[in-house]
Scaffold this motif. Structure first.
Motif, mmCIF file in Angstrom:
data_model
loop_
_atom_site.group_PDB
_atom_site.id
_atom_site.type_symbol
_atom_site.label_atom_id
_atom_site.label_comp_id
_atom_site.label_asym_id
_atom_site.label_seq_id
_atom_site.Cartn_x
_atom_site.Cartn_y
_atom_site.Cartn_z
ATOM 1 N N VAL A 168 0.698 -1.205 0.011
ATOM 2 C CA VAL A 168 0.112 -0.142 0.068
ATOM 3 C C VAL A 168 0.833 1.246 -0.036
ATOM 4 O O VAL A 168 0.696 2.094 -0.737
ATOM 5 N N PRO A 169 1.891 1.444 0.983
ATOM 6 C CA PRO A 169 2.892 2.725 0.804
ATOM 7 C C PRO A 169 3.334 2.874 -0.630
ATOM 8 O O PRO A 169 3.286 3.878 -0.956
ATOM 9 N N LEU A 170 3.652 1.807 -1.315
ATOM 10 C CA LEU A 170 4.172 1.832 -2.559
ATOM 11 C C LEU A 170 3.342 2.249 -3.513
ATOM 12 O O LEU A 170 3.480 3.311 -4.452
ATOM 13 N N LEU A 171 1.945 1.770 -3.394
ATOM 14 C CA LEU A 171 0.992 2.087 -4.440
ATOM 15 C C LEU A 171 0.643 3.429 -4.173
ATOM 16 O O LEU A 171 -0.082 4.114 -5.189
ATOM 17 N N THR A 172 0.767 4.121 -3.000
ATOM 18 C CA THR A 172 0.067 5.392 -2.780
ATOM 19 C C THR A 172 1.167 6.228 -2.675
ATOM 20 O O THR A 172 0.798 7.436 -2.091
ATOM 21 N N CYS A 173 2.323 6.141 -3.287
ATOM 22 C CA CYS A 173 3.446 6.965 -2.692
ATOM 23 C C CYS A 173 3.502 8.358 -3.251
ATOM 24 O O CYS A 173 2.533 8.690 -4.385
ATOM 25 N N SER A 174 3.965 9.280 -2.693
ATOM 26 C CA SER A 174 4.234 10.562 -3.054
ATOM 27 C C SER A 174 4.786 10.963 -4.235
ATOM 28 O O SER A 174 5.472 10.105 -4.975
ATOM 29 N N ARG A 175 4.439 12.092 -5.200
ATOM 30 C CA ARG A 175 5.093 12.449 -6.348
ATOM 31 C C ARG A 175 6.848 12.523 -6.038
ATOM 32 O O ARG A 175 7.516 12.131 -6.935
ATOM 33 N N GLU A 176 7.258 12.882 -4.799
ATOM 34 C CA GLU A 176 8.781 12.991 -4.460
ATOM 35 C C GLU A 176 9.383 11.594 -4.558
ATOM 36 O O GLU A 176 10.285 11.262 -4.894
#
Ligand code: 5AD
Ligand code: SF4
Ligand code: FES
Length: 352
Positions: free
Chosen positions: A29-37
């Motif tokens: 989940v953190p990878l799928l929703t990561c920020s632009r940066e």
């Protein structure tokens, strides 16, 4: 669900992916929703794995959309049976074989025979087409014709079909049921297991940005695809079609889809991942972007030009006015423009 489950930081999650850990919701989940940066680190990691595991070559599959007749009524799809706006067509056996021969003469080593679920194509009729293509060429044949029984899948395998694509679309039971009035999730899963057992090179995949879909659902899709042993995974953004019940719904984005492609490359280092036409339809450089975030396959259209516009599963589909030769040249240019090479063989899946 508690937020604690997803409390891993992006860096921790990327580390787990990089270490080849078994896929789990808490780091997917953190990878799928990561920020632009953070995105550039994810994409960079995926590109590196792609280069190391499947190399620079982009494998081409000539896509033949041979019938847009469909007995099903999937909520998202422009070809659903209740859409009376569609002019239906079908390439019968000779025309289908002829189109495959044209793909061969354009230099393809592999074709995908795709259609709606068209009952005119009985098991035996499609088997005949497969046998004839195999008798006349060395093309690898991929089928993408939906759900059939195991005996039918066996007949086609024995006729010479090498690969099969059947997207699961989503593994969320409720969402699947909402989208598929004719289908049952466990039956779709059984179809995929039958195909696996019959030793097809197995492709599946999902749509991104379906109404009601969450990142957790996508994470669970990835876990399921891993358990299945999918060897080819096609993912594209959902694009709302005006003549369907999902008219006016928000669609998936290029960014969401690219993040999924990148995560798939990390979880399936050796898989064949196409840069899908749906991505190219949302963004002129969508397919190149996917090739730079993990993808290594392209599926240029070789459908006879008169029929292309009638195969609009979603609006804005590209290449409707371009013939097969033009698309072939276009794709070659795109691949070379990003420093990649064209596959020179059938591009079979890697089995270690
Ligand atoms: N938007 C994007 N993809 C779609 N597909 C069907 N309808 C749409 C749509 N509206 C995809 C499904 C199917 C594949 C052939 O096309 O995932 O499996
Ligand atoms: Fe038919 Fe496939 Fe479209 Fe469903 S997604 S309506 S089975 S063509
Ligand atoms: Fe068809 Fe570019 S791939 S015109």
């Amino acid at each position: 669900m508690s937020t604690e489950n997803f409390s891993l930081s992006f860096s921790e999650a990327l580390e787990k992916a990089g270490a080849g850990e078994k896929p789990a919701v808490d780091w997917l989940v953190p990878l799928l929703t990561c920020s632009r940066e953070d995105e550039s680190r994810l994409f960079g990691a995926a590109d590196k794995v792609r280069e190391a595991c499947v190399g620079k070559a982009v494998h081409l599959r000539g896509l033949i959309e041979f019938s847009n007749h469909c007995r099903k009524n999937c909520a998202y799809c422009g070809l659903r049976r209740d859409n009376l706006e569609v002019e239906r067509y079908r390439l019968e056996i000779d025309a289908l074989v002829q189109t495959a021969l044209e793909a061969k003469s354009l230099g393809y080593h592999s074709v995908v025979l795709q259609s709606g679920e068209d009952p005119w194509y009985t098991p035996e009729r499609l088997a005949e087409a497969i046998r004839e293509i195999k008798a006349k060429t060395e093309l690898a044949i991929t089928l993408s014709v939906g759900e059939r029984d195991e005996n039918t899948y066996r007949l086609w395998r024995e006729a010479g079909a090498d690969r099969f694509l059947l997207r699961i679309e989503t593994t969320d039971e409720e969402l699947f049921a909402r989208l598929h009035p004719d289908d049952d999730l466990s039956e779709r899963m059984d179809c995929l297991r039958s195909l696996k057992k019959l030793d097809y090179q197995l492709g599946s995949g999902v749509m991104v940005g379906l109404p009601g879909q969450t990142p957790e659902m996508l994470a669970k899709d990835i876990i399921w695809l891993k358990e299945l042993g999918a060897e080819m995974i096609g993912v594209g953004p959902f694009i709302s079609h005006p003549d369907t019940p999902l008219s006016g719904e928000k669609g998936g984005t290029v960014e969401q889809t690219l993040r999924l492609v990148a995560v798939l490359r990390l979880v399936f280092p050796y898989a064949h991942l196409p840069a899908t036409t749906a991505l190219g339809s949302l963004d002129d450089r969508g397919r190149e972007k996917a090739l730079e975030t993990g993808a290594n396959v392209m599926m240029p259209n070789v459908t006879p030009i008169d029929n292309r516009a009638k195969y609009q599963i979603y609006p804005g589909k590209i290449c409707l006015a371009d013939d097969a030769r033009h698309c072939r040249g276009c794709i070659e240019g795109r691949i070379k423009s990003i420093g990649r090479t064209m596959g020179t063989d059938r591009g079979d899946v890697h089995r270690k």
